[in-house]
Design an enzyme around this catalytic site. Structure first.
Site, PDB file in Angstrom:
ATOM      1  N   GLY A  45       0.560  -6.718   0.448  1.00  0.00           N
ATOM      2  CA  GLY A  45      -0.296  -5.757  -0.242  1.00  0.00           C
ATOM      3  C   GLY A  45       0.032  -5.734  -1.722  1.00  0.00           C
ATOM      4  N   GLN A  50       0.630  -1.822  -9.908  1.00  0.00           N
ATOM      5  CA  GLN A  50       1.774  -2.740 -10.021  1.00  0.00           C
ATOM      6  C   GLN A  50       1.572  -3.830 -11.067  1.00  0.00           C
ATOM      7  OE1 GLN A  50       1.815  -3.139  -5.539  1.00  0.00           O
ATOM      8  NE2 GLN A  50       3.977  -3.474  -5.966  1.00  0.00           N
ATOM      9  N   CYS A  90       8.918  -3.893  -1.329  1.00  0.00           N
ATOM     10  CA  CYS A  90       7.921  -3.688  -2.379  1.00  0.00           C
ATOM     11  C   CYS A  90       8.117  -4.752  -3.444  1.00  0.00           C
ATOM     12  CB  CYS A  90       8.081  -2.296  -2.986  1.00  0.00           C
ATOM     13  SG  CYS A  90       6.867  -1.930  -4.256  1.00  0.00           S
ATOM     14  N   LEU A  91       7.018  -5.341  -3.893  1.00  0.00           N
ATOM     15  CA  LEU A  91       7.107  -6.367  -4.924  1.00  0.00           C
ATOM     16  C   LEU A  91       7.627  -5.796  -6.240  1.00  0.00           C
ATOM     17  CD1 LEU A  91       3.757  -8.223  -4.136  1.00  0.00           C
ATOM     18  CD2 LEU A  91       6.081  -9.036  -3.663  1.00  0.00           C
ATOM     19  N   HIS A 132       1.499   2.899   1.743  1.00  0.00           N
ATOM     20  CA  HIS A 132       2.392   2.386   0.695  1.00  0.00           C
ATOM     21  C   HIS A 132       1.586   2.097  -0.581  1.00  0.00           C
ATOM     22  CE1 HIS A 132       5.795  -0.451  -0.597  1.00  0.00           C
ATOM     23  NE2 HIS A 132       4.812  -0.800  -1.396  1.00  0.00           N
ATOM     24  N   GLU A 133       0.434   1.430  -0.417  1.00  0.00           N
ATOM     25  CA  GLU A 133      -0.392   1.077  -1.587  1.00  0.00           C
ATOM     26  C   GLU A 133      -1.025   2.310  -2.212  1.00  0.00           C
ATOM     27  OE1 GLU A 133       0.254  -1.716  -2.501  1.00  0.00           O
ATOM     28  OE2 GLU A 133       0.863  -2.625  -0.620  1.00  0.00           O
ATOM     29  N   HIS A 136       1.296   3.968  -4.517  1.00  0.00           N
ATOM     30  CA  HIS A 136       1.355   3.321  -5.848  1.00  0.00           C
ATOM     31  C   HIS A 136       0.289   3.915  -6.772  1.00  0.00           C
ATOM     32  CE1 HIS A 136       4.389   0.195  -5.549  1.00  0.00           C
ATOM     33  NE2 HIS A 136       3.856  -0.336  -4.468  1.00  0.00           N
TER      34      HIS A 136
END
Ligand code: GNR
Ligand code: NI
Length: 166
Positions: A45, A50, A90-91, A132-133, A136
């Site tokens: 994702g 991000q 997480c990236l 999660h997204e 963000h």
């Protein structure tokens, strides 16, 4: 185009994203860049936040084959049910993996890449990923669910990494 991913504790990750007014060519190009960036990372994702674009756009693909892209624009969770506890990564927090508790079943309303209204019923990993997204987009990260001590340790670890690589 591959976009640069911000890393915790970059304060820009704390920005609240704006609603998309119209799904036009510019938004579609951004959606395509989000998927390209997510696939090459690789991640399951990616939120626009991000890559320092503060619009309510999410790219997701949880399939093994990496051929089931899910684009959510202006997502809203209509219903949540059950509990799912998964180890998240997480990236924006490379190398950090921690268990987080979330809702297991969701119904989600959003616009797709074509600007059409869609309604999704999700469970398990897809539900976790959507939550999660969507966090963000609110400037929230999964480390915010951990204890202050754990978060401080992670902050130190990632700050050291950045110092080494610059
Ligand atoms: O690649 C990712 N894996 C992942 C694993 C468990 C729960 C959530 C995620 S999302 C993450 C990519 C990312 O940082 N998205 O914002
Ligand atoms: Ni993330």
């Amino acid at each position: 185009m591959i976009l640069e991913i911000l890393h915790f504790p970059d304060p820009r990750l704390r920005t609240r994203a704006q609603f998309v007014q119209k799904v036009d060519k510019t938004i579609q190009k951004l959606v395509d860049d989000l998927f390209e960036t997510m696939y090459q990372a690789p991640g399951i994702g990616l939120a626009a936040t991000q890559v320092n674009v503060h619009k309510r756009i999410i790219a997701i693909d949880i399939s093994e084959e990496r051929n089931q892209p899910v684009c959510l624009i202006n997502p809203t969770i209509l219903t949540r049910d059950g509990v799912e506890c998964l180890e998240e990564g997480c990236l924006s927090l490379p190398g950090i993996f921690e268990e987080v508790q979330r809702a297991k079943n969701l119904t989600v309303q959003a616009l797709n890449r074509e600007g059409e209204a869609i309604l999704l019923t999700t469970e398990g990993l897809l539900s976790v990923c959507i939550q999660h997204e969507m966090d963000h987009l609110e400037g929230k990260l999964f480390v915010d669910y951990l204890s202050p001590l754990k978060r401080q340790r992670i902050r130190k670890k990632l700050t050291k990494q950045t110092e080494k690589s610059s």
